[in-house]
Design a protein around this motif. Sequence first.
Motif, PDB file in Angstrom:
ATOM      1  N   UNK A 105       0.806  -1.207   0.000  1.00 18.30           N
ATOM      2  CA  UNK A 105       0.000   0.000   0.000  1.00 18.30           C
ATOM      3  C   UNK A 105       0.848   1.270   0.000  1.00 18.30           C
ATOM      4  N   UNK A 106       2.138   1.130   0.282  1.00  7.95           N
ATOM      5  CA  UNK A 106       3.019   2.298   0.344  1.00  7.95           C
ATOM      6  C   UNK A 106       3.547   2.596  -1.059  1.00  7.95           C
ATOM      7  N   UNK A 107       2.652   3.084  -1.918  1.00  9.05           N
ATOM      8  CA  UNK A 107       2.979   3.283  -3.333  1.00  9.05           C
ATOM      9  C   UNK A 107       4.121   4.262  -3.513  1.00  9.05           C
ATOM     10  N   UNK A 108       4.145   5.327  -2.728  1.00  9.37           N
ATOM     11  CA  UNK A 108       5.170   6.349  -2.898  1.00  9.37           C
ATOM     12  C   UNK A 108       6.555   5.771  -2.630  1.00  9.37           C
ATOM     13  N   UNK A 109       6.681   4.971  -1.573  1.00  7.69           N
ATOM     14  CA  UNK A 109       7.984   4.376  -1.274  1.00  7.69           C
ATOM     15  C   UNK A 109       8.421   3.447  -2.414  1.00  7.69           C
ATOM     16  N   UNK A 110       7.501   2.662  -2.935  1.00  7.33           N
ATOM     17  CA  UNK A 110       7.841   1.717  -3.997  1.00  7.33           C
ATOM     18  C   UNK A 110       8.341   2.433  -5.246  1.00  7.33           C
ATOM     19  N   UNK A 111       7.769   3.594  -5.538  1.00  9.62           N
ATOM     20  CA  UNK A 111       8.085   4.306  -6.780  1.00  9.62           C
ATOM     21  C   UNK A 111       9.073   5.454  -6.570  1.00  9.62           C
ATOM     22  N   UNK A 112       9.536   5.664  -5.364  1.00  9.82           N
ATOM     23  CA  UNK A 112      10.342   6.847  -5.046  1.00  9.82           C
ATOM     24  C   UNK A 112      11.634   6.926  -5.866  1.00  9.82           C
ATOM     25  N   UNK A 113      11.970   8.153  -6.270  1.00 12.58           N
ATOM     26  CA  UNK A 113      13.250   8.381  -6.964  1.00 12.58           C
ATOM     27  C   UNK A 113      14.419   8.354  -5.998  1.00 12.58           C
ATOM     28  N   UNK A 114      14.144   8.269  -4.710  1.00 11.85           N
ATOM     29  CA  UNK A 114      15.217   8.228  -3.718  1.00 11.85           C
ATOM     30  C   UNK A 114      16.208   7.113  -4.033  1.00 11.85           C
ATOM     31  N   UNK A 115      15.701   5.979  -4.509  1.00 10.82           N
ATOM     32  CA  UNK A 115      16.547   4.823  -4.769  1.00 10.82           C
ATOM     33  C   UNK A 115      17.347   4.984  -6.062  1.00 10.82           C
ATOM     34  N   UNK A 116      17.028   6.009  -6.851  1.00 10.67           N
ATOM     35  CA  UNK A 116      17.720   6.212  -8.134  1.00 10.67           C
ATOM     36  C   UNK A 116      18.428   7.563  -8.184  1.00 10.67           C
ATOM     37  N   UNK A 117      18.658   8.163  -7.034  1.00 11.01           N
ATOM     38  CA  UNK A 117      19.215   9.509  -7.018  1.00 11.01           C
ATOM     39  C   UNK A 117      20.731   9.557  -6.986  1.00 11.01           C
ATOM     40  N   UNK A 190      20.448   7.893   2.653  1.00  8.42           N
ATOM     41  CA  UNK A 190      20.479   7.976   1.195  1.00  8.42           C
ATOM     42  C   UNK A 190      20.031   9.354   0.724  1.00  8.42           C
ATOM     43  N   UNK A 191      19.039   9.924   1.409  1.00 11.41           N
ATOM     44  CA  UNK A 191      18.583  11.275   1.059  1.00 11.41           C
ATOM     45  C   UNK A 191      19.710  12.291   1.211  1.00 11.41           C
ATOM     46  N   UNK A 192      20.413  12.258   2.335  1.00  7.84           N
ATOM     47  CA  UNK A 192      21.486  13.225   2.569  1.00  7.84           C
ATOM     48  C   UNK A 192      22.646  13.020   1.595  1.00  7.84           C
ATOM     49  N   UNK A 193      22.980  11.766   1.310  1.00  7.84           N
ATOM     50  CA  UNK A 193      24.072  11.487   0.376  1.00  7.84           C
ATOM     51  C   UNK A 193      23.737  11.989  -1.026  1.00  7.84           C
ATOM     52  N   UNK A 194      22.531  11.702  -1.487  1.00 14.75           N
ATOM     53  CA  UNK A 194      22.153  12.118  -2.836  1.00 14.75           C
ATOM     54  C   UNK A 194      22.008  13.636  -2.925  1.00 14.75           C
ATOM     55  N   UNK A 195      21.582  14.267  -1.837  1.00 14.26           N
ATOM     56  CA  UNK A 195      21.487  15.731  -1.815  1.00 14.26           C
ATOM     57  C   UNK A 195      22.874  16.352  -1.934  1.00 14.26           C
TER      58      UNK A 195
END
Length: 426
Positions: A105-117, A190-195
């Motif tokens: 049900x957590x669609x946003x997490x599944x599709x997040x660009x966080x994993x591809x940043x 991962x957010x801080x690293x990609x930022x």
Amino acid sequence: MKKILFIIPYVPYPLNSGGNQAFFNMVDHIRHRMSVSLLLYPDSDRNEENLEQLKKIWTDVDFYVFTREMARPAVRHPFYYKWLGKAKASLTRKMRRQLLAGETQDLVRKKSTLWKSMPDALEPAYMDYVAEVAGRGFDIIQVEFYELIGLGYLLPRDVPTVFVHHEIRFVRNKNEMALFKDVTPQERMLYEMSKDFECMALKQFGHIVTLTDTDRHILSGLTGLAGRIHTSPAIVRMPDRKEAKEFVPATCRLTFVGSEDHFPNLDAVDWFCREVIPCLRRRGVTFRVQVVGQWRGLRIKELSAACPELELPGFVEDLHEYLRGSVFLVPIRIGSGMRMKILDAIASRAPVVTTAKGCEGLDFTSGVECLVADDAEAFADAVVRLLNDVPLQERMALQAEEKLARIYDPAKMLERRMAVYEKILS
């Protein structure tokens, strides 16, 4: 004329996405003022066909095309290698699904660009080709879209370089994480690293162009490059106002434009169907929701089954004509940059209901040129208010059209971009 090289990861044709529209419309004007070259990589048969169509339109543009044949490494058994590549991609997807088991049900997490940043390394042959073409005596080299942000490390230092940031990735990641059911320590890291990567990669370019002042302020504060960041909005194609047709009131049609392969669009439609449509039903209003674009995934099939009001007309030939007589929806919750969809709606004289994120960076005021609402109940109230008030529909649509023509006039937007280039060259 000065020579400019544009490097992009996509074939910007047909104009079936906001990114394609923003790039195509601007270059379509610039090519009459500068000597334009375009370096791109059509990675499929369809994109190769689209490129041939683009070449017929831009006969005065020089194309540098990196082909799939150039990308193929020297291997002992090519077909076996290709099969292994497909198997690897399939296994990666399946492993990802397993890791997300229980979070369906957590669609946003599944599709997040966080994993591809954190971008994968570009193909060596492609980087060699870019470096070789970039050394051919251009006055300006311009890179667009996040996938190629790392090219700043590769381009020559004796040529002015520009990166056009259509959507700040760490802003989008932050928007998505705010919608997660929870945020894990790994995701925060991962957010801080990609930022940090994004900010450092931007510093490799001589100049940065954003499409809105909002994005310019965000980047200026984080990168310390205020003097090298410029705002230059995209060019919007507008119908001739002298030939504009009469306003057509909306009675029950609600429209949205955007394809599901851009996740903020999928999230917007998903949220509207799950949260807003039940509110509209409770108010007893008659409505149809028409979602224009390419939609054929499992999620949209599930939404269609649950929402009989949802219609999927696919691609429409004349978008401006199609949007007339509807209330246009922009339930966007994720992203940054300039929403081309809302400008298309205004050019069509369609009154707009949007979230604050949907009109972020655009000079439109709630209650004057559009209605802005961020929670489901308020969004539904705004839709019902417009459907029940035709004079309000017309007043807002015409006021928005007047402001669009005044502020985002194509000639002014072109001169604004040319002023950026003149400043860079000086």
